[in-house]
Structures are given as structure tokens and as C-alpha cells.
Write an enzyme that holds these catalytic residues in place. Structure first.
Site, PDB file in Angstrom:
ATOM      1  N   ASN A   1       0.883  -1.237  -0.061  1.00  0.00           N
ATOM      2  CA  ASN A   1       0.029  -0.082  -0.029  1.00  0.00           C
ATOM      3  C   ASN A   1       1.001   1.324  -0.006  1.00  0.00           C
ATOM      4  OD1 ASN A   1      -2.549   1.598   0.522  1.00  0.00           O
ATOM      5  ND2 ASN A   1      -1.286   1.890   2.548  1.00  0.00           N
TER       6      ASN A   1
ATOM      7  N   SER B   1      -4.913   2.904  -8.032  1.00  0.00           N
ATOM      8  CA  SER B   1      -5.648   4.151  -8.224  1.00  0.00           C
ATOM      9  C   SER B   1      -6.527   4.381  -9.488  1.00  0.00           C
ATOM     10  CB  SER B   1      -4.574   5.403  -7.993  1.00  0.00           C
ATOM     11  OG  SER B   1      -5.277   6.650  -8.303  1.00  0.00           O
TER      12      SER B   1
ATOM     13  N   TYR C   1       2.783   9.807 -11.612  1.00  0.00           N
ATOM     14  CA  TYR C   1       1.993   8.884 -10.536  1.00  0.00           C
ATOM     15  C   TYR C   1       0.856   7.837 -11.306  1.00  0.00           C
ATOM     16  CZ  TYR C   1      -1.257   8.135  -6.866  1.00  0.00           C
ATOM     17  OH  TYR C   1      -2.087   7.371  -5.879  1.00  0.00           O
TER      18      TYR C   1
END
Length: 259
Positions: free
Chosen positions: A100, A151, A164
Site C-alpha cells: 500500500n 488508483s 503517478y
């Protein structure tokens, strides 16, 4: 100043994880702290992993059940092996490894994203996940569960989020490949892809009326995720109920990817 997520005294449970031995990276803050509480409330034995020992000890003191603190750099291969060995020594094995840990989005175009920043985001968000999976697979028995935190920005990238988004999209490809690699060992590999949660990392977006309106305008449920919305998804993938689920991405996003 970023806020702390308020932890509810009892979260909905998505699967039976009583007695499961869980390694959780990125456990000291934000959604990681939330997951630590969710699994501890549900009766799991949790190894808490992040860089800062003091923050991990604070989380450990909050939890209702037993935990083990391991502080170090998840992008270091030796440290991941040490976490695996420490968990085996403490709990007798590892059933679930939740990768995580991650660095929050760096909002900048290619001309303002330093190569060193790009490498750091990929190192922490992607490479560290592989190193954790490698360590976990060494000590896991059949029935083991690997879960990566992805995500929705890996599927719907935003302007200025190339590093990202690349890291989170890469996690999905890696997880699917690992699912094939580890299926003969009886280990499943899946991804949970959170949407926009009311967490400290999202304060910059939530506190901007323009950005917040754009996010909620893309979210079918017209709200931010809250503390009761996430842990159950991980618990399902960590439990025996998900034995036939591998190589999957579970979006927990209130319908953000629908609009």
C-alpha cells in the site's frame, strides 16, 4: 495542515480475516492507517510497515489487536526480506501482503518534473510493490494473498500526473503477470484501486472548490469516499471468499470511472 482520518469504532467487514497474518506497507498514515484499523478490528494480526518508527508506534497503540512494527524503506529489497522474516518469526507465517505504500501525486508537466522525482515515484509506487511481492512469495503457503493499492488515476490519468499515473497503471500490469506466475503456488494477486477519498493526501484537491467540483462531477455517487468504504474491499480479497479471484482490479471509487 492535513487532517487525520477519523476512524469509526466498527467498520463494515467484507470477508472473514480473523487470525490472518497481514503485512501492511504504508501503514502510518492516511488510507494505510485506515486499513490497519480495519484489519485489526476484524481480528487480523498486523505487521505495520513504513519509514517512520514513531508514527508506526502511534498507530500500533491505537489498534484494538496485536501488531508488529517494522520501520524502513520499502524500496529496499533487503528490508522487504527482513519484514517477511520478522513476520514469520512473530506470527508463524504470512497470509496476506498488502503493498500500500506510495508517494502522493506530483502535479507538474514534463518540463517541470525533475527526472529524480520521476524515478522516486516509480521506485516507491511500483518497484517497492514488486520487491514486497517477491519477499511475500518466498514465505507464503498456498492460500496466500497479495494485494496492491492502485488508483483510478492509473486508468484515468490527469494533467500533470504522468509519473503517478504511470506507476499505478504499471501496478496493474505487474499484478496480472504475478497472478500468472504465482497461481501454481496457490497465491492470488489483485489490485484495489481507490477513487477520491477524504484523506490527508487529498486535502489539496478537496480544499480547492474548482478541483473538488470537477472530481465530484465525475463521481456517480457525488461524494468523497469515507472511512467505512475501503477496508471491506481489501478484506474480501484477503479472505478465503476470494479464492477464485486473481489478476483482478477492484475499483472502489463511487463510480468515478463511469462518467
Amino acid at each position: 495542515m492535513s487532517h487525520q482520518i477519523e476512524i469509526p469504532p466498527l467498520m463494515p467487514q467484507g470477508g472473514n480475516v480473523q487470525g490472518k497474518r497481514v503485512v501492511l506497507t504504508g501503514a502510518s498514515r492516511g488510507l494505510g492507517r485506515l486499513l490497519a484499523h480495519g484489519f485489526s478490528q476484524a481480528g487480523a494480526l498486523v505487521t505495520l510497515v513504513s519509514r517512520t518508527e514513531a508514527d508506526l508506534k502511534t498507530v500500533a497503540a491505537e489498534l484494538p489487536g496485536p501488531s508488529l512494527v517494522c520501520a524502513g524503506d520499502v524500496a529496499d529489497d533487503d528490508f522487504n526480506e527482513q519484514v517477511a522474516d520478522a513476520s514469520v518469526a512473530e506470527w508463524g507465517g504470512v497470509d496476506v501482503w498488502i503493498a500500500n505504500a506510495g508517494i502522493s501525486p506530483v502535479v507538474a508537466g514534463p518540463d517541470r518534473t525533475e527526472p529524480s522525482v520521476w524515478r522516486q515515484v516509480l521506485e516507491v509506487n511500483l518497484t517497492a510493490g514488486f520487491l514486497g511481492a517477491r519477499a511475500a512469495a518466498r514465505v507464503m503457503e498456498p492460500g496466500g494473498r497479495l494485494i496492491f493499492t492502485g488508483s483510478v488515476l492509473g486508468e484515468r490519468p490527469g494533467k500533470g500526473l504522468s509519473a503517478y499515473s504511470a506507476s499505478k497503471a504499471g501496478l496493474v500490469g505487474m499484478a496480472k503477470s504475478l497472478a500468472l506466475d504465482l497461481a501454481p503456488q496457490g497465491i492470488t494477486v489483485n489490485v484495489v484501486a481507490p477513487g477520491w477519498f477524504d484523506s490527508p493526501l487529498m486535502d489539496g484537491w478537496k480544499n480547492s472548490p474548482k478541483l473538488s467540483a470537477a472530481i465530484l462531477g465525475h463521481t456517480a455517487q457525488q461524494r468523497w469516499g469515507d472511512a467505512t468504504d475501503l477496508a471491506g474491499a481489501y478484506q474480501f480479497l484477503a479472505s478465503d471468499a476470494s479464492a477464485f479471484v486473481t489478476g483482478a482490479v477492484l475499483n472502489v471509487d463511487g463510480g468515478y470511472l463511469l462518467a
